[in-house]
Design an enzyme around this catalytic site. Structure first.
Site, PDB file in Angstrom:
ATOM      1  CG  LEU A   1      -1.974  -0.913   1.434  1.00 33.14           C
ATOM      2  CD1 LEU A   1      -2.584  -0.741   2.821  1.00 33.14           C
ATOM      3  CD2 LEU A   1      -3.017  -0.713   0.382  1.00 33.14           C
ATOM      4  CG  HIS A   2       2.100   3.194  -2.866  1.00 28.50           C
ATOM      5  ND1 HIS A   2       1.917   1.891  -3.266  1.00 28.50           N
ATOM      6  CD2 HIS A   2       2.029   3.936  -3.996  1.00 28.50           C
ATOM      7  CE1 HIS A   2       1.756   1.839  -4.575  1.00 28.50           C
ATOM      8  NE2 HIS A   2       1.809   3.086  -5.056  1.00 28.50           N
ATOM      9  CD1 TRP A   3      -3.269   7.633   1.234  1.00 24.44           C
ATOM     10  CD2 TRP A   3      -1.774   6.357   2.298  1.00 24.44           C
ATOM     11  NE1 TRP A   3      -3.924   6.946   2.219  1.00 24.44           N
ATOM     12  CE2 TRP A   3      -3.028   6.149   2.895  1.00 24.44           C
ATOM     13  CE3 TRP A   3      -0.674   5.649   2.796  1.00 24.44           C
ATOM     14  CZ2 TRP A   3      -3.223   5.285   3.960  1.00 24.44           C
ATOM     15  CZ3 TRP A   3      -0.857   4.782   3.849  1.00 24.44           C
ATOM     16  CH2 TRP A   3      -2.122   4.610   4.416  1.00 24.44           C
TER      17      TRP A   3
END
Length: 151
Positions: free
Chosen positions: A112-114
């Site tokens: 996951l990453h923003w």
């Protein structure tokens, strides 16, 4: 060309987030900050100068699997990222988002990453439309040098 070559013949079979974290050289890996269970890294193929990503340290691909600590550390780094970008380059706005799953556009669905993308009025130009090319006014190393002290 670096992006095209990496997409067609990557030497790595692992997760580049995990590889960068393990490398032990934050500057060479463009890691701007670490906070508990999350970190900030510049996007190596940015949409705009200052395009960065916030991710958990742990290799996890499902948002609902994040612990409260991971989510809290990532949220604090998202806020810190916005502050640093405002101070360093005074953008007119931001795109902040996450692509969950390959069908939604996730390039690294297992970690996951923003994305945090600073935006300026008029920051789009004709090059991406007619030449399928993005022109950036600042090299990645310069962006790192400008932002790292603010973290």
């Amino acid at each position: 060309m670096e992006y095209i070559r990496s997409a067609t013949g990557s030497e790595s079979t692992g997760c580049f987030f995990c590889e960068k974290l393990a490398a032990g050289n934050d500057e060479a890996s463009y890691i701007l900050a670490r906070r508990g269970s999350a970190f900030v890294i510049l996007n190596a193929f940015p949409y705009n100068p200052g395009h960065l990503m916030v991710a958990p340290v742990r290799h996890v691909g499902e948002l609902e699997e994040l612990t409260n600590d991971e989510l809290g550390d990532a949220s604090a780094l998202l806020q810190r990222s916005i502050r640093a970008l405002k101070e360093s380059s005074t953008p007119d706005g931001f795109n902040v988002g996450m692509n969950l799953g390959r069908v939604a556009g996730a390039g690294v669905p297992g970690h996951l990453h923003w994305h945090v993308v600073p935006r300026w009025n008029g920051d789009t130009n004709f090059m991406p439309v007619i030449a399928d090319t993005k022109v950036l006014p600042e090299a990645l190393a310069q962006t790192y040098s400008r932002l790292e002290p603010l973290f």
